[in-house]
Enzyme design. Structure first.
Site, mmCIF file in Angstrom:
data_model
loop_
_atom_site.group_PDB
_atom_site.id
_atom_site.type_symbol
_atom_site.label_atom_id
_atom_site.label_comp_id
_atom_site.label_asym_id
_atom_site.label_seq_id
_atom_site.Cartn_x
_atom_site.Cartn_y
_atom_site.Cartn_z
ATOM 1 N N LEU A 172 -2.144 -2.516 6.632
ATOM 2 C CA LEU A 172 -3.316 -3.066 5.748
ATOM 3 C C LEU A 172 -4.499 -2.079 5.960
ATOM 4 C CD1 LEU A 172 -3.746 -5.487 3.865
ATOM 5 C CD2 LEU A 172 -4.836 -6.610 5.902
ATOM 6 N N GLY A 173 -5.141 -1.764 4.711
ATOM 7 C CA GLY A 173 -6.312 -1.349 4.903
ATOM 8 C C GLY A 173 -6.926 -1.001 3.400
ATOM 9 N N TYR A 192 -17.011 3.971 9.853
ATOM 10 C CA TYR A 192 -15.712 4.096 9.680
ATOM 11 C C TYR A 192 -14.810 3.933 11.143
ATOM 12 C CZ TYR A 192 -10.958 5.276 7.984
ATOM 13 O OH TYR A 192 -9.496 5.393 7.712
ATOM 14 N N LYS A 214 -12.792 1.061 13.150
ATOM 15 C CA LYS A 214 -11.256 1.644 13.449
ATOM 16 C C LYS A 214 -11.211 1.376 15.244
ATOM 17 C CE LYS A 214 -9.486 2.414 9.714
ATOM 18 N NZ LYS A 214 -8.248 1.706 9.042
ATOM 19 N N ARG A 246 -0.263 -10.874 -0.066
ATOM 20 C CA ARG A 246 -0.813 -11.518 -1.357
ATOM 21 C C ARG A 246 0.002 -11.266 -2.677
ATOM 22 N NH1 ARG A 246 -7.029 -9.690 -1.146
ATOM 23 N NH2 ARG A 246 -5.930 -8.015 -0.732
ATOM 24 N N GLY A 255 0.794 -1.331 -0.027
ATOM 25 C CA GLY A 255 0.111 -0.095 -0.133
ATOM 26 C C GLY A 255 0.765 1.077 -0.019
#
Length: 229
Positions: free
Chosen positions: A76-77, A128, A132, A38, A14
């Site tokens: 990650l996000g 959202y 979190k 991945r 990312g």
């Protein structure tokens, strides 16, 4: 190496994750960097980096890689939360990082760092921010020796990655920064490279605990303090 930190990370491909890796590579205190994802991170061929392609949705696919690491980083996000359904967003932004945290804790990792969001709160009315906050609450329950929660507001990328809405944000946000003073300073935008650098350099700092002895919430002023030494 000064103290031979061994870092394991998910989310390196990312935007923020890539900047974290770049900063880690320049740190003498970091002896090794294990990247799990991945896809492979294509930004470095350094001997410090060990890459492993794994199914991040299944901790059993990478659990054997975690032993011996002193630090873990999760960036990650979902890049564009508005483009994902709620179930998929929760899976990627909450459940997968928490599963990674649990696997790291069971492997003996002492320090865990998470890229989260300003305003994260498990009781928030915002979907959202609530997600979190739920992730952070889950990580706190794991009782890491040290837990660092990074709370950026707008992340200012050098290029427009997501179309018209981001183009407008990138154009307007720098003009808003001087207006965000006092308690509003935490909402100032942070440049992508600076955020990545702050996450990496925080490994070499002692905790700036605000929520308890073992946990710390880091915001805009903290990012600058860390980067400026």
């Amino acid at each position: 190496m000064a103290d031979g930190k061994q870092v394991v990370m998910i989310g390196a491909t990312g935007a923020v994750g890539g900047e974290v890796v770049k900063a880690l590579l320049g740190m003498d205190s970091v002896a090794g960097i294990t990247l799990i994802g991945r896809q492979r991170y294509e930004g470095s061929s350094s001997a410090k980096v060990s890459q492993h392609v794994a199914d991040v949705t299944d901790p059993e696919s990478y659990r054997h890689l975690l032993a011996g690491h002193s630090h873990a980083i999760c960036t990650l996000g979902v890049g564009q939360p508005s483009k994902e359904g709620r179930a998929q967003f929760l899976r990627i932004d909450r459940d997968l990082p928490l599963a990674f945290g649990l696997a790291c804790r069971e492997a003996g990792v002492g320090h865990f760092q998470l890229l989260s969001s300003v305003g994260a709160d498990a009781t928030s009315k915002s979907f959202y921010l609530r997600s979190k906050g739920e992730l952070e609450r889950g990580l706190l329950a794991l009782e890491f020796a040290r837990l660092s929660l990074f709370h950026p507001s707008m992340i200012l990328t050098p290029t427009n990655r997501y179309g018209v809405s981001q183009a407008l944000t990138l154009a307007v946000w720098p003009w808003l920064t001087p207006l965000l003073a006092g308690p509003l300073r935490k909402f100032r935008g942070v440049k992508l490279a600076r955020l990545g650098q702050a996450i990496a350099l925080n490994l070499d700092r002692t905790a700036l605990a605000r929520t308890g002895e073992a946990s710390e919430i880091l915001e805009w002023d903290d990012f600058n303090r860390i980067c400026e030494g």
